[in-house]
Each structure stands twice: as C-alpha cells, then as structure tokens.
Design a protein around this motif. Structure first.
Motif, short mmCIF file in Angstrom:
data_model
loop_
_atom_site.label_atom_id
_atom_site.label_comp_id
_atom_site.label_asym_id
_atom_site.label_seq_id
_atom_site.Cartn_x
_atom_site.Cartn_y
_atom_site.Cartn_z
N ASN A 170 0.82 -1.21 0.00
CA ASN A 170 0.00 0.00 0.00
C ASN A 170 0.86 1.26 0.00
OD1 ASN A 170 -2.53 -1.37 0.17
ND2 ASN A 170 -2.18 -1.73 2.34
N ILE A 171 0.49 2.22 -0.83
CA ILE A 171 1.16 3.52 -0.84
C ILE A 171 0.49 4.41 0.20
CG2 ILE A 171 1.73 5.55 -2.22
CD1 ILE A 171 3.19 3.09 -3.15
N LYS A 172 1.19 4.66 1.30
CA LYS A 172 0.66 5.50 2.38
C LYS A 172 1.67 6.60 2.70
CE LYS A 172 -2.93 2.80 2.88
NZ LYS A 172 -4.25 3.24 2.38
N PRO A 173 1.20 7.83 2.95
CA PRO A 173 2.10 8.97 3.19
C PRO A 173 2.66 8.95 4.61
CG PRO A 173 -0.17 9.70 3.33
CD PRO A 173 -0.22 8.24 2.95
N CYS A 174 3.65 8.09 4.82
CA CYS A 174 4.14 7.79 6.17
C CYS A 174 4.92 8.95 6.78
CB CYS A 174 5.02 6.54 6.12
SG CYS A 174 5.61 5.99 7.73
N CYS A 175 4.74 9.13 8.11
CA CYS A 175 5.44 10.16 8.86
C CYS A 175 6.33 9.56 9.95
CB CYS A 175 4.44 11.12 9.51
SG CYS A 175 3.42 12.03 8.34
N CYS A 176 6.72 8.30 9.80
CA CYS A 176 7.58 7.68 10.81
C CYS A 176 8.96 8.35 10.78
CB CYS A 176 7.69 6.18 10.58
SG CYS A 176 8.83 5.68 9.26
N PRO A 177 9.76 8.23 11.83
CA PRO A 177 11.06 8.91 11.87
C PRO A 177 11.97 8.57 10.68
CG PRO A 177 10.48 8.13 14.05
CD PRO A 177 9.44 7.58 13.12
N ASN A 178 11.97 7.31 10.26
CA ASN A 178 12.83 6.93 9.14
C ASN A 178 12.43 7.65 7.86
OD1 ASN A 178 14.07 5.21 10.87
ND2 ASN A 178 13.54 3.32 9.80
N CYS A 179 11.12 7.72 7.60
CA CYS A 179 10.65 8.36 6.37
C CYS A 179 10.89 9.87 6.41
CB CYS A 179 9.17 8.05 6.15
SG CYS A 179 8.87 6.33 5.64
N MET A 183 13.38 11.76 3.77
CA MET A 183 12.81 12.82 2.94
C MET A 183 13.63 14.10 3.07
SD MET A 183 8.66 12.51 3.17
CE MET A 183 8.43 13.83 1.97
N GLN A 184 14.01 14.44 4.29
CA GLN A 184 14.82 15.64 4.49
C GLN A 184 16.18 15.50 3.81
OE1 GLN A 184 14.52 15.60 8.82
NE2 GLN A 184 13.30 17.49 8.77
N GLU A 185 16.77 14.32 3.89
CA GLU A 185 18.05 14.09 3.24
C GLU A 185 17.95 14.22 1.73
OE1 GLU A 185 19.82 10.94 6.60
OE2 GLU A 185 19.02 10.20 4.68
N ARG A 186 16.79 13.91 1.19
CA ARG A 186 16.57 14.02 -0.25
C ARG A 186 16.11 15.42 -0.67
NH1 ARG A 186 15.30 9.34 -3.39
NH2 ARG A 186 15.81 7.39 -2.33
N GLY A 187 15.97 16.32 0.28
CA GLY A 187 15.50 17.66 -0.03
C GLY A 187 14.01 17.74 -0.23
N MET A 188 13.27 16.76 0.28
CA MET A 188 11.82 16.75 0.16
C MET A 188 11.20 17.31 1.44
SD MET A 188 11.37 12.95 -1.60
CE MET A 188 9.70 13.20 -2.20
N ASN A 189 9.99 17.81 1.34
CA ASN A 189 9.31 18.42 2.47
C ASN A 189 8.36 17.42 3.11
OD1 ASN A 189 8.01 20.01 4.32
ND2 ASN A 189 6.92 21.27 2.81
N PRO A 190 8.70 16.86 4.28
CA PRO A 190 7.83 15.86 4.90
C PRO A 190 6.50 16.42 5.41
CG PRO A 190 9.66 16.39 6.34
CD PRO A 190 9.94 17.08 5.05
N GLU A 191 6.38 17.75 5.49
CA GLU A 191 5.11 18.34 5.92
C GLU A 191 4.09 18.36 4.79
OE1 GLU A 191 5.28 21.87 8.55
OE2 GLU A 191 7.43 21.84 8.08
N ASP A 192 4.54 18.17 3.56
CA ASP A 192 3.67 18.21 2.38
C ASP A 192 3.18 16.80 2.07
OD1 ASP A 192 2.70 18.17 -0.30
OD2 ASP A 192 3.81 19.99 -0.74
N GLU A 193 1.87 16.58 2.20
CA GLU A 193 1.32 15.24 1.99
C GLU A 193 1.59 14.72 0.58
OE1 GLU A 193 -2.75 13.12 3.28
OE2 GLU A 193 -2.99 14.47 1.55
N THR A 194 1.53 15.61 -0.41
CA THR A 194 1.80 15.19 -1.78
C THR A 194 3.21 14.64 -1.90
OG1 THR A 194 0.24 16.78 -2.70
CG2 THR A 194 1.94 15.95 -4.18
N GLU A 195 4.18 15.32 -1.28
CA GLU A 195 5.56 14.85 -1.34
C GLU A 195 5.74 13.56 -0.53
OE1 GLU A 195 8.91 17.43 -1.34
OE2 GLU A 195 7.68 19.22 -1.64
N ARG A 196 4.96 13.41 0.53
CA ARG A 196 5.03 12.15 1.29
C ARG A 196 4.52 10.98 0.44
NH1 ARG A 196 2.78 15.14 5.55
NH2 ARG A 196 0.87 13.89 5.58
#
Length: 672
Positions: A170-179, A183-196
C-alpha cells in the motif's frame, strides 16, 4: 545493481486459497486430507493453487526453523503447507506460496515502531478497538529485514517453490522517523502530503526491486508477484521486479464490475502474462459459506480470457482444513469450460485501433488507476464497439490510429511533443475538457481551441447539429451536467457544436424549478471544435458519462470517432450490452473474436448481481482484413465452420448464437 528481468508464463486455472485464521480457533487443519485436497482440485480442473505460508493474523502454516513461535498455536499438522504442495504436485498442480507483507497482526502489536504513522504520530489505519488486522507496516524500517528472514525461512523449509505471492503493498504517506529523515536528506518536504505520497512510491519501488533480487539469489527465476489490487501506471517504475501480474478484482468489495475492464486493458500493454482474480464469494474475501452465481463466475473468467488473461478464483479454506466439495463443483463447472477454450486464448495480443490515456499518470502517487473520467471512457468505448487499450505516455502511440485524452490529460512537455509527432504520422486525437492544455491553461499547438476560463454557467446546453448530431434530435438543446471549459476556436478550426447558456446559475435566492435554470437560447461558447485530425469537446464528457450515462454524450462521441476513423476495425450489429473483443494469435495464424453478453444488474443495495444468461442470435460481424488475407471462419471450440464473404477489404459473417460467451476463429495466411 538492477533486477534481472524474468518473465513467467501462467497457467489458466488458478485458485487463490486464503487461510487467514485467528489464533483463538482450535483444531487448525485437523480435518485436512492431502489426497482429498489435491484430488478435489484436480477434478475441478484447477491447475494452480496459491497456498499460505503466513497470514494477516501473523501465523505461519509450515514447520518453521527460524520462527517456531510464529506457527499458528493450534495448528495440528505443522507440515500443512508442505503436504499441500506435495499432494498437488502429484496431480501436476502448481502451488505458488503466499505471504503477507504490510498486514501482520502479531508484528503490529509487538513492533509499533515499524508501523506507518500519520502526521500526529499515531499508527495509520485500523483503530485499536475495531476488528481487523489493517495496520500498515512501513517498508522503510527494520521490518524489511524481518520479512527477508521469513521469506528465506520459507524457501529453506520448503525447498524450491512454484512462486511467491507477496500480498498488501500500500502507498501510504508515512510520517515515521525513518521516512521523515530520509525525505529531508533528499531535499523533500515531509510536511507536504503530496511529497510524502511521492516518497512512499520511491520506498515501494525500492522495496520491490530489492526483494525480488533477494528472492532470486535464493531461488533463481522464482515467479514473484506483489499484490495491491490496483495495478497502475506507477507499476512501470519497478516492473522488472514482477515476473507476471495478477489483477485482484472481485465484483464485491472495493472493486465492483467497473474495475477489471479498465485495469485489464492497461495491464495487457505491459508485456507480462497476467491473470484476472475474482472470487467464489457472493461479496468479498472472508465471506464464508457463500457462493457466487454460476453465470457471474463464468462472466468474470471468460472476460479475463477475452482480454488476453488467465483466470484465478478466490476461495478460503475452512480452519479445519477440509476442502469444500460444493465450492469446487461450482468452480469445476466453470474451469471445465475454460480448459476447452484455452487453445484459442494463450499467447495472444490485443488488436486495437484506439488508445485511451490514463489520467492517473499525471496525478499524485496514491491516485487509483480507475479514475472517474477513465472509467467513463472505457465504458463508453466498450459500448460503441471500438477496439482499444488503456495506455500510459510510455506506450508506442504508433500502434494506434486514434488516441483518446479523457478530461484530464495535461499537455506536459514530453507528452505534447509525442502527440504532435503522432499527428504528423497520420494519427487522430479526441480530447475533452482540460486535456491538451498545460496546467496553466495554455493549449498545445495542435489543439483546435484556446482555453479562456472555466465556463461561467453550469449546467449549460449543447446544440446538437451536423455530423455530431446524427442519431439524436438535431438542432435541439441537450443539457450538459459537467462544467465546461470556455474556449475559443483557433484560426482555421471548425465549431462542430455550440453551447447555449442558461438564464442564470442556481443559487439559494435565485433559482428556477427543481434542478437548474433552462436554456436562455443565447450562444455562450463552442461545445466541440475540430481542426485537422483533432476533435475537442469542451465539457468533461467522460466523467459526466460515468456519473449519468447520458445517451446523447455516447452518440456525439461515437459520431466524432467515426468522423476521425472513417472505418472501424470491427463492426457488428447488436445491443450495447454486447461486448466484442478481438485478439491476435500470431503463432497459430488466426484472430480470435470474443463476444460476451452478460448483464450485471443493481438488484441489491451493496453490489451488482449477475444471475441470468440472455442469449443473442444472428449477430452480423464485419472485420477489416490486415496484411494477411483471411481464409476461414469458425466457432470454437466447437469447430463449426461459418460461411463468410469478402467485400472491400473486409470479411463478413454472422455469429449464429452468443450464449454468454462465444469465440470465433478467423484464420489467415501467414507470410511465406
């Protein structure tokens, strides 16, 4: 290091045998008889059965070396799975092995740190005090190492297996510490659900590729399938991780009868063998002691054959392990017919003149393939008898004479140029609403109209006239429920249909009658525009057709298709409930025409019912001849020869009867 691509050729008659069994139930497998089990399957014409190593409750059904504590606490025969495999192999029945991936009740209880988290930090999915094991495990945690160990344990304990079916991806917009960290290391914004969602897709693709590589190190060439139930264009990203595809699509549950046609017509373009999975259940998985109507089970299996797929029927073994004779009597009556039809259904490719593009490809990760507008387009084109595939932008457009852009296909940079090239090579395009426009509203150069704004009125009224008005009351207004794009015809373009606007939009303090204002008779904007080989409709006609099934929408689209194509690949006379599908069996030098006539009805509140088979008689058919001349026509598997004539490059014949499903073999001369 990438995955080495392996392709697996499927058998035709599979059973997917669920065995999700609560730890509180006693006597698990105590009535299992290996010989009775395998013989019952064989007598039901089953040639492959998926059996369980591990279920959603988290229990194992084999004598595990490394996870003995996970074996079901009340399993009477710790060699249950091994005995199932050995008994079936004696009857030449394959046994792919099932394991769950993201749903495991035991793991979810013991390792909450491995669960997919929502933005509040709570586990995503199943509430604590609601029955079910639907808590998703994150594939970006230590759980993946555990899963690999469990898969390795299966292969060590069982030896070489006929395949692995890994369930629940299942594709789920996870907010666990690893994700969040990655995401931050990749320059992605974990606060943005679309990016999650986009990151969740990255995690999923990486997992599949890594897991297949791991499995193939342990057992080279092992058939592998990852099941999420909704195959989509995003499967392209990790397609090499699959050896074949299975379309879970029960008419009950979250699927319904609309799901399979869309998904199968896309899946068959991906280059892997596939099967359609229905169920013997009246509703959905886990519906014990229920039976699918025989006509419905026939329809679901024969439709898979018509689309070029194999068949799978879901069942659930009772906790005591005793196989149900009545269930396999039902399955056997259908699979006997499938077996007779197989020689005309293997190694086939669809013969298609049109390709319908997928809106889902241009939406965020997690969007289902079966969007409203795509569903409407597939339904409409099926009813008017056009031969088509559902495709994504990576498909070779030159395979098709006509491309359909339903409602929401944006003119993105790569796609815009590819469509321009398609037109220059003689292709035709039918587009609607926002298709052919950039996300900023600029029309592609090849589009016949420029976008101005969203229409100021809705509903509005299209005036039927000319070529698009054939078959309805011409010069008459027809209401269009979906809000249009207000466009302006480009220089040299022809306005095929005009739109009149209502007196006003309906508001709380300004309304007329029960639903909407009538037409004011005042011209507002174009409803359909043509320039060259492109016809554009300003309304979201396909989403509207899915919602309301307007006959006038179907008529004007059919007229537009005939304007563009001039001549159809297959022409026939019959009701719109008759579905006609053409396949090519190149090795046998023949085309196979499938005619399906089953009518699901909404007889119950929660699902469509199919109970009766209503035969059709004397169906005239005309098929355009290809490079190789047609030399014979016959009904198969019966082998009954049909008289035929040739006229202007077409072969014409009459199908005497369609009783649910009929197949016609049209043989042709091969190249010397």
């Amino acid at each position: 290091m990438g995955v080495t691509k392996v392709k697996h050729h499927l058998r035709f008659r599979q059973v997917h045998l669920d065995f999700h069994t609560a730890g509180s139930i006693p006597g698990i497998g105590e009535e299992f008889d290996a010989e009775e089990f395998a013989r019952t399957l064989k007598e039901a014409h089953v040639d492959s059965v998926t059996c369980f190593s591990r279920c959603h409750h988290g229990w194992l059904y084999y004598d595990s070396k490394h996870f003995p504590e996970r074996v079901h606490p009340n399993l009477k025969n710790r060699n249950l799975l091994k005995e199932q495999i050995e008994a079936c192999h004696k009857y030449d029945i394959k046994v792919p092995v099932y394991t769950t991936v993201q749903w495991d009740e035991q793991i979810a209880k013991e390792h909450r740190e491995w669960l997919v988290s929502d933005p509040s930090g709570a586990p995503f999915g199943q509430p604590v005090f609601k029955p079910g094991f639907y808590r998703n495990l994150c594939l970006n945690t230590g759980y993946v190492d555990y899963l690999k160990e469990q898969v390795a344990d299966v292969l060590e304990c069982l030896g070489t297996v006929d395949g692995l079916f890994l369930d629940i991806l299942n594709i789920k917009p996870c907010c666990c510490p690893n994700c969040v960290k990655e995401m931050q290391e990749r320059g992605m914004n974990p606060e943005d659900e679309t990016e999650r969602y986009e990151f969740a897709q990255i995690v999923m693709d990486r997992f599949k590729q890594d897991m297949t590589q791991f499995i193939h190190k342990l057992q080279p060439g092992c058939p592998v399938f990852y099941n999420v139930g909704f195959i989509s264009s995003r499967h392209r990203n990790a397609l090499d991780a699959f050896t074949h595809l299975e379309i879970e699509s029960l008419p009950g549950g979250s699927w319904g009868y609309d799901h399979f046609p869309v998904t199968a017509r896309y899946t068959r373009t991906l280059g892997l063998d596939f099967m359609g999975m229905t169920g013997k259940f009246h509703t959905d998985w886990g519906d014990f002691s229920s039976f699918r109507n025989p006509a419905a089970l026939e329809y679901e299996c024969f439709k898979s054959l018509a689309y070029g797929g194999k068949c799978s029927i879901g069942d659930q073994l009772p906790p005591d392990g005793k196989i149900s004779a009545p269930v396999y009597d039902l399955i056997g009556k259908v699979y006997k017919q499938v077996e007779e039809k197989e020689p005309w259904c293997d190694h086939v490719t669809p013969v298609a003149e049109a390709g319908i593009l997928i809106p889902e490809e241009f939406m965020r990760a997690g969007t289902p393939l079966v969007t409203e507008e795509l569903n409407g387009a597939v339904k409409l084109f099926t009813q008017i008898g056009i031969q088509f595939n559902v495709i994504d932008s990576r498909e070779d457009f030159c395979k098709y004479r006509l491309l359909v852009l339903p409602d929401k296909i944006p003119a993105e940079e790569g796609l815009e140029g590819k469509l321009e090239d398609f037109l220059q090579k003689g292709g035709k395009i039918l587009a609607s609403y926002h298709s052919g426009m950039t996300r900023e509203g600029k029309a592609a150069d090849w589009m016949p109209a420029d976008y101005l704004e969203e229409a100021p009125y809705s509903p509005d009224f299209v005036v039927m006239k000319g070529e698009l008005g054939k078959g309805v009351y011409e010069d008459t207004e027809y209401v269009m429920y979906g809000k249009a794009a207000r466009v302006k015809a480009k220089d040299g373009a022809e306005e095929l249909l005009l739109v009149n606007v209502p007196y006003a939009n309906r508001t709380w303090d300004h309304y007329c009658s029960h639903r909407h204002f009538p037409s004011s008779g005042t011209y507002g904007y174009p409803g359909a525009v043509r320039k060259g080989e492109v016809i554009y409709f300003a309304h979201p006609i396909f989403g509207t057709f899915q919602k309301y099934g307007c006959g006038w929408i179907k008529t004007m689209v059919e007229n537009a298709v005939d304007l563009l194509l001039k001549e159809r690949l297959v022409a026939y006379t019959g009701p719109s409930t008759l579905e006609v599908v053409l396949e090519d069996q190149t090795e046998e030098k023949r085309e196979i025409l499938h005619l399906l006539h089953y009518i699901p009805q909404r007889r119950a509140e929660e699902l469509d019912i199919l109970e009766d088979v209503i035969p059709l008689y004397e169906i005239p058919v005309s098929i355009k001849e290809g490079e190789n001349p047609f030399v014979g026509v016959k009904i198969v598997p019966e082998g009954r020869e049909l008289p035929f004539t040739k006229k202007e490059g077409r072969v014409e014949f009459v199908v005497p009867e369609v009783k649910g499903h009929a197949m016609v073999e049209i043989s042709y001369q091969g190249k010397e």
